[in-house]
Design a protein around this motif. Structure first.
Motif: not given
Length: 98
Positions: A59-76
């Motif tokens: 289905e068209p709605w199932a083709q939604d690909w999104k990714l956010m990524l970050r590298l951080c320490d324990d407090i962000g």
């Protein structure tokens, strides 16, 4: 260090060949830092592999690909990094990383 991700589909995060986070749930909400993988960096080069996965729904709605990524320490706080190509050469400035 932490690798924090937001992903609307299933995701697996590897640090130096070791799985540090995995979630096989598809089509859920998306928010920053909703997934957290924890690992220890070694001296020198470290390799991060992120697999963003989709199921067989077409289905068209199932083709939604999104990714956010970050590298951080324990407090962000940011963890400095440099993106390199497969041949070990630094990636051009302005193309991601520091």
């Amino acid at each position: 260090m932490q690798i924090r991700a937001g992903c609307i589909t299933a995701v697996k995060i590897f640090l130096n060949g070791r799985l540090i986070f995995g979630r096989e749930e598809y089509h859920h909400g998306l928010s920053m830092d909703q997934h957290v993988g924890r690992g220890t960096l070694k001296a020198g080069r470290n390799e991060i592999l992120v697999k963003v996965c989709q199921n067989n729904q077409n289905e068209p709605w199932a083709q939604d690909w999104k990714l956010m990524l970050r590298l951080c320490d324990d407090i962000g706080g940011a963890v400095p990094f440099k993106v390199v190509l497969g041949n070990g050469e630094p990636r051009e400035k302005g193309k991601g990383g520091q």
